[in-house]
Every structure is written in C-alpha cells, then in structure tokens.
Scaffold this active site. Structure first.
Site, PDB file in Angstrom:
ATOM      1  N   CYS A  45       0.850  -1.205   0.000  1.00 53.52           N
ATOM      2  CA  CYS A  45       0.000   0.000   0.000  1.00 53.52           C
ATOM      3  C   CYS A  45       0.880   1.247   0.000  1.00 53.52           C
ATOM      4  CB  CYS A  45      -0.904  -0.066   1.237  1.00 53.52           C
ATOM      5  SG  CYS A  45      -1.590   1.490   1.796  1.00 53.52           S
ATOM      6  N   CYS A  67       0.315   3.866   2.634  1.00 52.08           N
ATOM      7  CA  CYS A  67       0.781   3.385   3.940  1.00 52.08           C
ATOM      8  C   CYS A  67       2.268   3.660   4.112  1.00 52.08           C
ATOM      9  CB  CYS A  67       0.547   1.883   4.089  1.00 52.08           C
ATOM     10  SG  CYS A  67      -1.178   1.405   4.018  1.00 52.08           S
TER      11      CYS A  67
END
Ligand code: ZN
Length: 147
Positions: free
Chosen positions: A68, A71
């Site tokens: 991600c 993230c």
C-alpha cells in the site's frame, strides 16, 4: 506478554509490561533510565489486545500493508507521532496481511486506516493518509476526554 526493549546503556533486553510502555523506568540490569517507548511497535494480535486493554494512555493503531503506497507514505508520520507523543500515547502498527483478524474486528476495508483507542474503546477511526499533526490531535483529544 511483555514488550521486549533493549537498554540503550548496557544493551540487555528488558521486559516491559504493556501498561508501562508510556512510563519511564529503569533497566533491570544496569538501572539506567529506560525512557517511554518513542517509536511505533509492530504487534501481533495477542500483543495488540494486551496493549489496547492495559494502556493507561491513548493508543494509535496504524493498519497498513507493504503493498500500500499511501501506507508507506504514512509511515514517517506515524513514527514522528510516536516520537512526539512518547510518554503520552502508544503507537502500534498492525500488518493487515499478517493479522487480518485484527483488521476485521475494526472493519478495516481501506488502508492506511487509523484507530485511536482508550481503555479498549475506539475513540476515533479514519481511513486515508494524514500527517502527524492530525494524528497527534486525535491522541490529545482522546486524552482530554478521559481527563
Ligand atoms: Zn541497562
């Protein structure tokens, strides 16, 4: 299940109970100061519950995954929050690939996903990239509610 933390002075591993992660202590071997945790702790499901249920200060949880991109972008903000809020909050990272059951309990459908808990209860939950100022505001307002 305590958190294992190395002493910055003698290097020996200290076992710190979940409820003392935001407290200053002493190394059990050389008595040097063991400061409050100032970095995000990567936790498994057991340690997650242990800390969330026993922490006397607000807990910020970063639900993330290695694939991600937002993230990855959030990681330095999460680390900065842990440093700035040391002694006043505890910051946890949960890898949603490894511990999907924890993410499932919080209905985490998109990541990054941030949850602030106090006394085992969710105070704030929000998905999407935010900066450390926002994370710190969540933690401070959670602490203010409990005071
Ligand atoms: Zn020591």
């Amino acid at each position: 299940m305590p958190v294992i933390r190395p002493c910055s002075h003698c290097g020996k591993q200290n076992r710190v109970p979940a409820k003392f992660l935001a407290s200053s202590g002493r190394c059990g071997f050389c008595k040097y100061l063991l400061p409050p945790v100032a970095e995000p702790l990567a936790v498994d499901d057991q340690l997650f519950d242990e800390i969330v249920q026993n922490s006397p200060v607000p807990v910020l949880v970063d639900f993330w995954a290695g694939w991600c991109r937002p993230c990855v972008a959030a990681a330095p903000e999460v680390a900065r929050t842990a440093a700035n809020m040391a002694g006043r909050a505890v910051v946890l990272k949960v890898d949603t690939e490894k511990y999907p059951q924890v993410a499932g309990r919080f209905q985490v459908s998109s990541i990054p996903n941030f949850v602030v808990l106090l006394g085992g209860r969710t105070v704030t939950q929000q998905a999407g990239l935010v900066d450390h100022n926002q994370m710190e505001r969540w933690l401070k307002s959670a602490a203010a509610v409990s005071a």
